[in-house]
Design a protein around this motif. Structure first.
Motif, short mmCIF file in Angstrom:
data_model
loop_
_atom_site.label_atom_id
_atom_site.label_comp_id
_atom_site.label_asym_id
_atom_site.label_seq_id
_atom_site.Cartn_x
_atom_site.Cartn_y
_atom_site.Cartn_z
N UNK A 214 0.83 -1.20 0.00
CA UNK A 214 0.00 0.00 0.00
C UNK A 214 0.86 1.26 0.00
N UNK A 215 0.43 2.24 -0.79
CA UNK A 215 1.13 3.52 -0.91
C UNK A 215 0.22 4.64 -0.42
N UNK A 216 0.79 5.55 0.36
CA UNK A 216 0.08 6.78 0.74
C UNK A 216 0.61 7.92 -0.12
N UNK A 217 -0.31 8.61 -0.79
CA UNK A 217 0.05 9.73 -1.65
C UNK A 217 -0.43 11.03 -1.03
N UNK A 218 0.40 12.05 -1.10
CA UNK A 218 0.03 13.39 -0.63
C UNK A 218 -0.11 14.28 -1.86
N UNK A 219 -1.32 14.75 -2.10
CA UNK A 219 -1.60 15.54 -3.31
C UNK A 219 -1.09 14.84 -4.56
N UNK A 225 4.99 4.10 2.06
CA UNK A 225 4.50 2.81 1.57
C UNK A 225 4.83 1.72 2.56
N UNK A 226 4.12 0.61 2.41
CA UNK A 226 4.49 -0.63 3.09
C UNK A 226 4.43 -1.74 2.06
N UNK A 227 5.48 -2.55 2.00
CA UNK A 227 5.55 -3.66 1.06
C UNK A 227 5.11 -4.93 1.76
N UNK A 228 4.12 -5.60 1.21
CA UNK A 228 3.61 -6.85 1.78
C UNK A 228 4.16 -8.04 1.01
N UNK A 229 4.62 -9.03 1.77
CA UNK A 229 5.12 -10.28 1.19
C UNK A 229 4.26 -11.41 1.74
N UNK A 238 5.86 -8.22 6.43
CA UNK A 238 6.16 -6.85 6.02
C UNK A 238 7.59 -6.78 5.51
N UNK A 239 7.73 -6.24 4.31
CA UNK A 239 9.06 -5.93 3.81
C UNK A 239 9.41 -4.53 4.27
N UNK A 240 9.86 -3.71 3.38
CA UNK A 240 10.17 -2.33 3.72
C UNK A 240 8.89 -1.54 4.02
N UNK A 241 8.93 -0.76 5.07
CA UNK A 241 7.89 0.23 5.36
C UNK A 241 8.60 1.54 5.62
N UNK A 242 8.24 2.59 4.90
CA UNK A 242 8.97 3.83 5.08
C UNK A 242 8.27 5.02 4.49
N UNK A 243 8.82 6.18 4.77
CA UNK A 243 8.26 7.46 4.32
C UNK A 243 9.36 8.31 3.71
N UNK A 244 9.06 8.96 2.61
CA UNK A 244 10.01 9.90 2.01
C UNK A 244 10.32 11.02 3.01
N UNK A 245 11.54 11.52 2.97
CA UNK A 245 12.00 12.48 3.99
C UNK A 245 11.08 13.70 4.11
N UNK A 246 10.58 14.19 3.00
CA UNK A 246 9.78 15.42 3.02
C UNK A 246 8.43 15.23 3.70
N UNK A 247 8.02 13.98 3.94
CA UNK A 247 6.68 13.74 4.47
C UNK A 247 6.69 13.04 5.83
N UNK A 256 -0.55 3.60 5.95
CA UNK A 256 -0.45 2.63 4.86
C UNK A 256 -0.43 1.20 5.39
N UNK A 257 0.32 0.98 6.47
CA UNK A 257 0.42 -0.37 7.02
C UNK A 257 -0.90 -0.80 7.66
N UNK A 258 -1.60 0.12 8.29
CA UNK A 258 -2.88 -0.22 8.91
C UNK A 258 -3.86 -0.74 7.86
N UNK A 259 -3.95 -0.04 6.76
CA UNK A 259 -4.88 -0.47 5.71
C UNK A 259 -4.44 -1.79 5.09
N UNK A 260 -3.13 -1.98 4.93
CA UNK A 260 -2.64 -3.24 4.38
C UNK A 260 -2.98 -4.41 5.30
N UNK A 261 -2.79 -4.24 6.61
CA UNK A 261 -3.08 -5.32 7.55
C UNK A 261 -4.57 -5.64 7.60
#
Length: 306
Positions: A214-219, A225-229, A238-247, A256-261
């Protein structure tokens, strides 16, 4: 007793997978994924799988390669997994020696290995000249019985989408993954800078569930995102779960992870697993909020090859 250590062959995949599941029951894997990993590893990694046969039965699995994404040359990894019923017979020592020889031949001068934080395992590593470094936790969530927290509200400028929405052009996912990977705590830094390699080793990995990832988009901009395996049956990892620095600081990775789970449970998955560096307090706090509990700890050991 006859023990033979040799290179992995495709027909070994089912037995080698069972060894890994027995040694590390917190891992999400399948024979298909093991075959993919062996066949599609980056050439620069010099990746090699090994198996050990004891009286004709596969009882151990090893992996070794060069940490080619690190900015420090000469770094390598060698991980050994012996079926619990066959420990104490010298099998692990033979696999480890074979793995060390492989990476030494590939030019490595330092080798890292993950070891379960248990007395016999740590003693095994230390007797062979390894010294302990950082640690990481395996965490488990009972999706079938646990009451997941209520889904957080989605802010007005945020939308959620499955990773499959980028099937035609995954490059934005590559950019997001690369930025988050660069900031992940660990002994070795990693720079994802080869898009084609990422496609082959990550995007096309058969364990990657593009609908549950699942990916969270801002505007409209991919921000977290969270990568599900998944194994296609009952286990979600869960694979990588992370946020771009600006956000960062907005709870987007948690969202994102809540909705994926929640969607994973609705799809019939009953167990969720994840792993966190022991010093990654923010992600550990998020996973505690979901209800994950630590089920095992690994210690990273390192040895200088001379």
């Amino acid at each position: 007793m006859t023990v033979i250590v040799r290179a992995f062959r495709p027909e070994d995949a089912p037995a080698a997978t069972e060894v890994l599941r027995a040694a590390l029951p917190f891992m999400v894997t399948t024979p298909e994924a093991m075959l993919w990993q062996s066949a599609h590893a980056a050439p620069a990694s010099r990746y090699q799988l090994f198996v050990a046969e004891r009286d004709g039965q596969i009882v151990a699995r090893g992996e070794a390669g060069i940490a080619h994404e690190s900015s420090t040359p000469g770094q390598a990894f060698a991980n050994v997994y012996v079926h619990p019923e066959h420990r104490g017979h010298g099998v692990g020592a033979l696999v480890l020696r074979t793995a060390e020889e492989h990476v030494a031949d590939a030019g490595a001068d330092t080798v890292y290995s993950w070891v379960l934080d248990e007395g016999p395992n740590r003693a095994f590593a230390e007797r062979r000249g390894y010294r302990s470094s950082r640690s990481a936790h395996f965490l488990r969530l009972d999706l079938a019985a646990a009451a997941l927290p209520q889904l957080p509200a989605i802010p007005p400028d945020v939308t959620l989408a499955p990773v499959s929405d980028w099937a035609d052009d995954p490059r934005p996912m590559f950019a997001l993954d690369a930025e988050c990977t660069a900031d992940e705590p660990g002994d070795l830094d990693a720079a994802l800078d080869d898009y084609e390699e990422w496609l082959d080793t990550t995007w096309r990995d058969p364990l990657l569930d593009r609908e549950l990832s699942t990916v969270a988009l801002v505007d409209g901009v991919p921000a977290a995102f969270t990568a599900a395996r998944t194994d296609g049956l009952t286990r979600y990892g869960s694979g990588m779960t992370g946020t771009a620095r600006a956000f960062r600081g907005r709870g987007l990775a948690k969202l994102a992870k809540a909705h994926s789970l929640h969607r994973a449970r609705a799809a019939g998955y009953t167990e969720a697993f994840t792993g966190n560096d022991a010093d990654n307090a923010p992600m550990l706090a998020i996973n505690k909020w979901f209800g994950y509990e630590i089920c095992a700890t690994e210690v990273r050991y390192v040895r200088d090859l001379g």
